[in-house]
Design a protein around this motif. Structure first.
Motif, PDB file in Angstrom:
ATOM      1  N   MET A  34       0.699  -1.424  -0.082  1.00 52.34           N
ATOM      2  CA  MET A  34       0.177   0.060  -0.042  1.00 52.34           C
ATOM      3  C   MET A  34       0.855   1.264   0.099  1.00 52.34           C
ATOM      4  O   MET A  34       1.829   1.478   0.608  1.00 52.34           O
ATOM      5  CB  MET A  34      -0.856  -0.016   1.049  1.00 52.34           C
ATOM      6  CG  MET A  34      -1.747  -1.182   1.160  1.00 52.34           C
ATOM      7  SD  MET A  34      -3.073  -1.202  -0.240  1.00 52.34           S
ATOM      8  CE  MET A  34      -3.887   0.328   0.304  1.00 52.34           C
ATOM      9  N   CYS A  96      -4.720   7.022  -1.698  1.00 48.58           N
ATOM     10  CA  CYS A  96      -4.201   5.792  -1.359  1.00 48.58           C
ATOM     11  C   CYS A  96      -4.191   4.757  -2.485  1.00 48.58           C
ATOM     12  O   CYS A  96      -5.204   4.827  -3.281  1.00 48.58           O
ATOM     13  CB  CYS A  96      -4.999   5.095   0.061  1.00 48.58           C
ATOM     14  SG  CYS A  96      -6.414   4.403  -0.128  1.00 48.58           S
ATOM     15  N   ALA A  98      -3.114   0.536  -4.204  1.00 45.98           N
ATOM     16  CA  ALA A  98      -2.536  -0.745  -3.752  1.00 45.98           C
ATOM     17  C   ALA A  98      -1.670  -1.287  -4.937  1.00 45.98           C
ATOM     18  O   ALA A  98      -2.199  -1.036  -6.080  1.00 45.98           O
ATOM     19  CB  ALA A  98      -3.850  -1.758  -3.520  1.00 45.98           C
TER      20      ALA A  98
END
Length: 124
Positions: A34, A96, A98
């Motif tokens: 992440m 954010c 991934a």
């Protein structure tokens, strides 16, 4: 169905602190590194900090200077960004993301999923 939802942004005074959260769903959270990126108006998206899939290895951009800390709770499928000693130049939308890479990346192109972003404004 894949979602990364940031929260915790807002207005803060210089020198203040904020904690951002990013709740993930629709994929196996523990299988992804992440990262956090940010984008200020008129500027390119830039890398802030990342954390590996399972080792807890972290890496951050030079401008962080130890002020920011990333952490993750795989049981809650959530990654956090603790921001202390905030400066006006930290003002941006924070995202954010991934990545399937073991430790993530400093490059946005190496991330597979992205959140919608949360606004952080540092101003007196």
């Amino acid at each position: 169905q894949v979602q990364l939802v940031e929260s915790g942004g807002g207005l803060v005074q210089p020198g203040g602190s904020l904690r951002l959260s990013c709740a993930a769903s629709g994929f196996t959270f523990s299988s992804y590194a992440m990262g956090w990126f940010r984008q200020a108006p008129g500027k390119e998206r830039e890398f802030v900090i990342r954390i590996s899939k399972s080792t807890g290895n972290t890496y951050y951009a030079d401008f962080v200077k130890g002020r920011f800390t990333i952490s993750r709770d795989n049981a809650k499928s959530t990654v956090y960004l603790q921001m202390n000693s905030l400066k006006a130049e930290d003002t941006a939308v924070y995202y954010c993301a991934a990545s399937v890479m073991e430790s993530g990346s400093i490059y946005s192109t190496n991330y597979d999923y992205w959140g919608q972003g949360t606004q952080v404004t540092v101003s007196s």
